[in-house]
Design an enzyme around this catalytic site. Structure first.
Site, PDB file in Angstrom:
ATOM      1  N   CYS A  19      -8.334   1.756   6.613  1.00  0.00           N
ATOM      2  CA  CYS A  19      -7.804   2.519   5.474  1.00  0.00           C
ATOM      3  C   CYS A  19      -8.265   1.914   4.152  1.00  0.00           C
ATOM      4  O   CYS A  19      -8.768   0.796   4.081  1.00  0.00           O
ATOM      5  CB  CYS A  19      -6.285   2.562   5.548  1.00  0.00           C
ATOM      6  SG  CYS A  19      -5.526   0.995   5.115  1.00  0.00           S
ATOM      7  N   CYS A  60       0.864  -1.183   0.000  1.00  0.00           N
ATOM      8  CA  CYS A  60       0.000   0.000   0.000  1.00  0.00           C
ATOM      9  C   CYS A  60       0.904   1.237   0.000  1.00  0.00           C
ATOM     10  O   CYS A  60       2.125   1.127   0.128  1.00  0.00           O
ATOM     11  CB  CYS A  60      -0.849  -0.005   1.265  1.00  0.00           C
ATOM     12  SG  CYS A  60       0.182   0.042   2.740  1.00  0.00           S
ATOM     13  N   HIS A  92       5.624  -4.942   8.657  1.00  0.00           N
ATOM     14  CA  HIS A  92       5.668  -6.322   9.137  1.00  0.00           C
ATOM     15  C   HIS A  92       5.918  -7.298   7.992  1.00  0.00           C
ATOM     16  O   HIS A  92       5.004  -7.945   7.487  1.00  0.00           O
ATOM     17  CB  HIS A  92       4.361  -6.664   9.868  1.00  0.00           C
ATOM     18  CG  HIS A  92       4.288  -6.057  11.230  1.00  0.00           C
ATOM     19  ND1 HIS A  92       3.109  -5.813  11.884  1.00  0.00           N
ATOM     20  CD2 HIS A  92       5.270  -5.659  12.085  1.00  0.00           C
ATOM     21  CE1 HIS A  92       3.372  -5.282  13.072  1.00  0.00           C
ATOM     22  NE2 HIS A  92       4.670  -5.175  13.204  1.00  0.00           N
ATOM     23  N   SER A 139       1.960  -5.369   3.453  1.00  0.00           N
ATOM     24  CA  SER A 139       3.406  -5.244   3.648  1.00  0.00           C
ATOM     25  C   SER A 139       4.200  -6.314   2.902  1.00  0.00           C
ATOM     26  O   SER A 139       5.410  -6.451   3.112  1.00  0.00           O
ATOM     27  CB  SER A 139       3.735  -5.274   5.149  1.00  0.00           C
ATOM     28  OG  SER A 139       2.957  -6.242   5.808  1.00  0.00           O
ATOM     29  N   THR A 147      -6.380   0.865  11.708  1.00  0.00           N
ATOM     30  CA  THR A 147      -6.634   1.003  10.259  1.00  0.00           C
ATOM     31  C   THR A 147      -6.708  -0.335   9.527  1.00  0.00           C
ATOM     32  O   THR A 147      -7.113  -0.372   8.372  1.00  0.00           O
ATOM     33  CB  THR A 147      -5.496   1.810   9.611  1.00  0.00           C
ATOM     34  OG1 THR A 147      -4.265   1.143   9.900  1.00  0.00           O
ATOM     35  CG2 THR A 147      -5.452   3.236  10.105  1.00  0.00           C
ATOM     36  N   GLU A 163       0.317  -0.506  16.253  1.00  0.00           N
ATOM     37  CA  GLU A 163      -0.533   0.640  15.877  1.00  0.00           C
ATOM     38  C   GLU A 163      -1.469   1.027  17.027  1.00  0.00           C
ATOM     39  O   GLU A 163      -1.679   2.214  17.307  1.00  0.00           O
ATOM     40  CB  GLU A 163      -1.359   0.322  14.620  1.00  0.00           C
ATOM     41  CG  GLU A 163      -2.135   1.553  14.171  1.00  0.00           C
ATOM     42  CD  GLU A 163      -3.077   1.295  12.997  1.00  0.00           C
ATOM     43  OE1 GLU A 163      -2.786   0.428  12.157  1.00  0.00           O
ATOM     44  OE2 GLU A 163      -4.126   1.960  12.958  1.00  0.00           O
ATOM     45  N   CYS A 219       2.420   5.933   8.829  1.00  0.00           N
ATOM     46  CA  CYS A 219       1.569   6.145   7.650  1.00  0.00           C
ATOM     47  C   CYS A 219       0.670   7.364   7.900  1.00  0.00           C
ATOM     48  O   CYS A 219       0.064   7.480   8.975  1.00  0.00           O
ATOM     49  CB  CYS A 219       0.717   4.906   7.395  1.00  0.00           C
ATOM     50  SG  CYS A 219      -0.465   5.186   6.062  1.00  0.00           S
ATOM     51  N   SER A 263      -1.280  -7.534  10.763  1.00  0.00           N
ATOM     52  CA  SER A 263      -2.707  -7.535  11.081  1.00  0.00           C
ATOM     53  C   SER A 263      -3.561  -7.631   9.818  1.00  0.00           C
ATOM     54  O   SER A 263      -4.465  -8.457   9.721  1.00  0.00           O
ATOM     55  CB  SER A 263      -3.043  -6.251  11.852  1.00  0.00           C
ATOM     56  OG  SER A 263      -4.413  -6.104  12.001  1.00  0.00           O
TER      57      SER A 263
HETATM   58  S1  SF4 Z   1      -2.827   2.483   7.299  1.00  0.00           S
HETATM   59 FE1  SF4 Z   1      -1.411   0.752   7.132  1.00  0.00          FE
HETATM   60  S2  SF4 Z   1      -2.318  -0.586   5.584  1.00  0.00           S
HETATM   61 FE2  SF4 Z   1      -3.336   1.396   5.410  1.00  0.00          FE
HETATM   62  S3  SF4 Z   1      -2.228   2.557   3.838  1.00  0.00           S
HETATM   63 FE3  SF4 Z   1      -1.305   3.059   5.800  1.00  0.00          FE
HETATM   64  S4  SF4 Z   1       0.375   1.591   6.084  1.00  0.00           S
HETATM   65 FE4  SF4 Z   1      -0.963   0.801   4.490  1.00  0.00          FE
END
Ligand code: SF4
Length: 315
Positions: A199, A16, A45, A272, A169, A130, A100, A228
Site C-alpha cells: 500500500c 495511515c 497492532h 499503527s 500490503t 492479513e 482496510c 509487519s
Molecule cells: S493496508 Fe495496512 S498499512 Fe496500508 S493503509 Fe491499509 S491499514 Fe494502513
C-alpha cells in the site's frame, strides 16, 4: 553541557488512513452501541492503541465464538477469512468490518482471479492475520504462500499457464520486487497487479527511512513487535546503511547505552503507532541531548477512508 544531536524525523510516519479508520470504527461503535463492543484480534497492532480502546469499553478476543451473540463485533484492519463474517451472519450478530479498504481490494483481486480459473499465489508472511485473511477468501488449499525468493523454486502449481499472484500490503518493497521477478522468471504467464499490492503507506514510510538512514548513527522505529510494516522499516534502515536500527514500542524501550556518542538519530514510526509515542521518544532525546529536529519528507499523504455506513446512521 549536553551533546548536540541532529534528529531526522521521517515523514510520512505513523498512522495511515486504514489504521485511522479502524480506530474510528471502534470509537464510533462504542458511541453507537455502548460498551462492551467486541473486537476480533487487535484492531491495529499497537498495545497503546488497544489499551486505550479497552479502557473505553472494547473487549479484544481472538475468535468470534468468544463474543456473546447479542453484542456488536468488529473485525480488525488486517482483514478476516470469508468464514468469519459468514459465521457472524449465521449467529445473527451485528458486525462491522474494519478491514482496510486496501486489503479488501486484494481480497477482491484474489476472488476475481479464482473465478477466472487461475490458481493463486500469495506473497506474504505465514501466520500474519492479513495473510490468513487474504488466503481465507478462497477455499482451503487454493492459495499457495511464498515468503522468500527461495520459496518460489519449491512451489508446486497445477498449471503454470493459469496462475496469478497477490501480495500482503505491508511487505518490504525491495524484497517483494525480487520475489515477483523470481515468480515471473519461473512462470512467465503469471498474472499480477501492475506493481504489487503493497500500500501507499508502507511504500512511503519505507521511502522516508531510505532518505535518512545513511545519515543516521542510529535509527529508531516506533512500533509493535507484531507490526509487519514496522519490522520492515527496521530492515529497510539496516539495508540502507544504518547499522543500529531498532524497533521500540515507546521511549522506555530505548537502550541509551547503545546510543552513547551518537551525533545523528533517525526517528520514524510504523503505520499503527500513534504520534503521541513519537513525541515521547523525541522528548526523551531532548532530555539527554541538545536536539535539533530536522524533518525529512519523502512524500505527502492525503488519503482518507470513510467509516462504514452503519456507523454514520443514527442508532
Ligand atoms: S493496508 Fe495496512 S498499512 Fe496500508 S493503509 Fe491499509 S491499514 Fe494502513
Amino acid at each position: 553541557m549536553t551533546n548536540p544531536l541532529t534528529l531526522y524525523l521521517a515523514a510520512p510516519r505513523g498512522f495511515c488512513a486504514g489504521v485511522d479508520r479502524a480506530i474510528k470504527i471502534v470509537e464510533m461503535a462504542l458511541e453507537k452501541w455502548g460498551a462492551p463492543v467486541y473486537v476480533r484480534h487487535e484492531i491495529v497492532h499497537n498495545k497503546f492503541v488497544v489499551d486505550g480502546l479497552r479502557d473505553k469499553g472494547a473487549v479484544f478476543v481472538e475468535e468470534l465464538d468468544e463474543c456473546p451473540p447479542d453484542r456488536p463485533v468488529i473485525f480488525s484492519a488486517h482483514g478476516v477469512p470469508k468464514a468469519v463474517p459468514a459465521a457472524a451472519r449465521q449467529r445473527e450478530m451485528i458486525y462491522v468490518d474494519a478491514t482496510c479498504p486496501l486489503v479488501s481490494k486484494v481480497h477482491i483481486e484474489a476472488a476475481r482471479h479464482h473465478e477466472n480459473g487461475l490458481q493463486m499465489i500469495m506473497i506474504g508472511h505465514a501466520g500474519h492475520p492479513e495473510t490468513i485473511g487474504t488466503m481465507g477468501q478462497l477455499p482451503d488449499g487454493e492459495v499457495l504462500l511464498v515468503e522468500t525468493v527461495d520459496d518460489v523454486a519449491g512451489v508446486t502449481v497445477r498449471d503454470p499457464g493459469k496462475l496469478a499472484f497477490v501480495t500482503q500490503t505491508t511487505l518490504s518493497v525491495d524484497d517483494t520486487i525480487d520475489i515477483v521477478a523470481a515468480l515471473r522468471a519461473r512462470f512467465p504467464a503469471i498474472v499480477g497487479p501492475h506493481k504489487e499490492d503493497i500500500c501507499y503507506a508502507t511504500t512511503n514510510r519505507q521511502e522516508a527511512v531510505k532518505a535518512i538512514a545513511s545519515d543516521c548513527d542510529a535509527l529508531l522505529v516506533v512500533g509493535a513487535p507484531n507490526s509487519s510494516n514496522s519490522k520492515r522499516l527496521v530492515e529497510v534502515a539496516r539495508k540502507a546503511g544504518c547499522t543500529y536500527a531498532q524497533l521500540v514500542q515507546r521511549a522506555t524501550d530505548i537502550d541509551w547505552r547503545a546510543l552513547e556518542g551518537i551525533r545523528t538519530v533517525g526517528v520514524t514510526a510504523g503505520a499503527s503507532a500513534p504520534e503521541v509515542l513519537i513525541d515521547e521518544v523525541i522528548d526523551a532525546f531532548r532530555a539527554r541531548f541538545d536536539v535539533t529536529v530536522q524533518m525529512v519528507e519523502a512524500a505527502q499523504e492525503n488519503v482518507e477512508f470513510k467509516v462504514p455506513r452503519v456507523l454514520r446512521e443514527p442508532a
